[in-house]
Design a protein around this motif. Sequence first.
Motif, PDB file in Angstrom:
ATOM      1  N   THR A 178       0.634  -1.268   0.136  1.00  0.00           N
ATOM      2  CA  THR A 178       0.066   0.073   0.017  1.00  0.00           C
ATOM      3  C   THR A 178       0.918   1.269  -0.100  1.00  0.00           C
ATOM      4  OG1 THR A 178      -1.788  -1.065   1.221  1.00  0.00           O
ATOM      5  CG2 THR A 178      -1.886   1.372   1.396  1.00  0.00           C
ATOM      6  N   HIS A 179       1.981   1.365   0.731  1.00  0.00           N
ATOM      7  CA  HIS A 179       2.866   2.515   0.940  1.00  0.00           C
ATOM      8  C   HIS A 179       3.472   2.824  -0.373  1.00  0.00           C
ATOM      9  CE1 HIS A 179       5.707   4.904   3.493  1.00  0.00           C
ATOM     10  NE2 HIS A 179       5.393   5.379   2.659  1.00  0.00           N
ATOM     11  N   VAL A 180       3.946   1.588  -1.128  1.00  0.00           N
ATOM     12  CA  VAL A 180       4.603   1.667  -2.275  1.00  0.00           C
ATOM     13  C   VAL A 180       3.720   2.443  -3.473  1.00  0.00           C
ATOM     14  CG1 VAL A 180       5.568   0.481  -4.395  1.00  0.00           C
ATOM     15  CG2 VAL A 180       6.165  -0.088  -2.050  1.00  0.00           C
ATOM     16  N   ILE A 181       2.488   1.890  -3.494  1.00  0.00           N
ATOM     17  CA  ILE A 181       1.405   2.670  -4.481  1.00  0.00           C
ATOM     18  C   ILE A 181       1.151   3.795  -3.983  1.00  0.00           C
ATOM     19  CG2 ILE A 181      -0.987   2.169  -5.252  1.00  0.00           C
ATOM     20  CD1 ILE A 181      -0.519  -0.986  -4.803  1.00  0.00           C
ATOM     21  N   GLU A 182       0.739   4.048  -2.726  1.00  0.00           N
ATOM     22  CA  GLU A 182       0.726   5.613  -2.238  1.00  0.00           C
ATOM     23  C   GLU A 182       1.929   6.365  -2.731  1.00  0.00           C
ATOM     24  OE1 GLU A 182      -2.393   4.918   1.486  1.00  0.00           O
ATOM     25  OE2 GLU A 182      -0.243   5.328   1.854  1.00  0.00           O
ATOM     26  N   ASP A 183       2.875   6.059  -2.490  1.00  0.00           N
ATOM     27  CA  ASP A 183       4.142   6.759  -2.959  1.00  0.00           C
ATOM     28  C   ASP A 183       4.128   7.402  -4.367  1.00  0.00           C
ATOM     29  OD1 ASP A 183       4.984   7.195  -0.109  1.00  0.00           O
ATOM     30  OD2 ASP A 183       6.702   5.445  -0.438  1.00  0.00           O
ATOM     31  N   PHE A 184       3.822   6.096  -4.994  1.00  0.00           N
ATOM     32  CA  PHE A 184       3.701   6.349  -6.559  1.00  0.00           C
ATOM     33  C   PHE A 184       2.660   7.346  -7.099  1.00  0.00           C
ATOM     34  CE2 PHE A 184       2.004   5.161 -10.709  1.00  0.00           C
ATOM     35  CZ  PHE A 184       2.698   5.572 -11.488  1.00  0.00           C
TER      36      PHE A 184
ATOM     37  N   ASP B 273       1.414   9.578  -5.294  1.00  0.00           N
ATOM     38  CA  ASP B 273       1.688  10.887  -4.676  1.00  0.00           C
ATOM     39  C   ASP B 273       2.627  11.614  -5.717  1.00  0.00           C
ATOM     40  OD1 ASP B 273      -0.069  10.606  -2.752  1.00  0.00           O
ATOM     41  OD2 ASP B 273       1.454  10.299  -1.328  1.00  0.00           O
ATOM     42  N   SER B 274       3.599  10.730  -6.398  1.00  0.00           N
ATOM     43  CA  SER B 274       4.592  11.292  -7.252  1.00  0.00           C
ATOM     44  C   SER B 274       4.021  11.692  -8.656  1.00  0.00           C
ATOM     45  CB  SER B 274       5.763  10.384  -7.381  1.00  0.00           C
ATOM     46  OG  SER B 274       5.020   9.242  -8.325  1.00  0.00           O
ATOM     47  N   LEU B 275       2.941  11.291  -8.959  1.00  0.00           N
ATOM     48  CA  LEU B 275       2.223  11.750 -10.236  1.00  0.00           C
ATOM     49  C   LEU B 275       2.160  13.136 -10.380  1.00  0.00           C
ATOM     50  CD1 LEU B 275      -0.509   8.810 -10.552  1.00  0.00           C
ATOM     51  CD2 LEU B 275       1.790   9.013 -11.762  1.00  0.00           C
ATOM     52  N   LYS B 276       2.335  13.768 -11.517  1.00  0.00           N
ATOM     53  CA  LYS B 276       2.186  14.929 -11.868  1.00  0.00           C
ATOM     54  C   LYS B 276       0.905  15.408 -12.558  1.00  0.00           C
ATOM     55  CE  LYS B 276       6.112  16.123  -9.730  1.00  0.00           C
ATOM     56  NZ  LYS B 276       6.047  16.687  -8.592  1.00  0.00           N
ATOM     57  N   VAL B 277       0.050  16.315 -12.345  1.00  0.00           N
ATOM     58  CA  VAL B 277      -1.020  16.656 -13.049  1.00  0.00           C
ATOM     59  C   VAL B 277      -0.646  17.781 -13.938  1.00  0.00           C
ATOM     60  CG1 VAL B 277      -2.651  15.490 -11.499  1.00  0.00           C
ATOM     61  CG2 VAL B 277      -2.075  17.689 -11.355  1.00  0.00           C
TER      62      VAL B 277
END
Length: 64
Positions: A30-36, A38-42
């Motif tokens: 879950t933390h790995v996916i959440e970190d990913f 959060d790193s996404l740019k819009v």
Amino acid sequence: MKNKALNLRISERRLNKLRLYASQNDKTMTHVIEDFIDSLKVKDGDSDQGVPANASLRDATRTL
């Protein structure tokens, strides 16, 4: 913030890769996916700028 569940269909190979990465980095999957996420740019800037935590996908895309 209330947590929501996410059901995801991925290949066994990808699931094993996620498990291995999480284990090697002492994180939960879950933390790995959440970190990913959060790193996404819009288009308008940072990953969650202008998108309230409780926004639906439809609401979030309207702010873009």
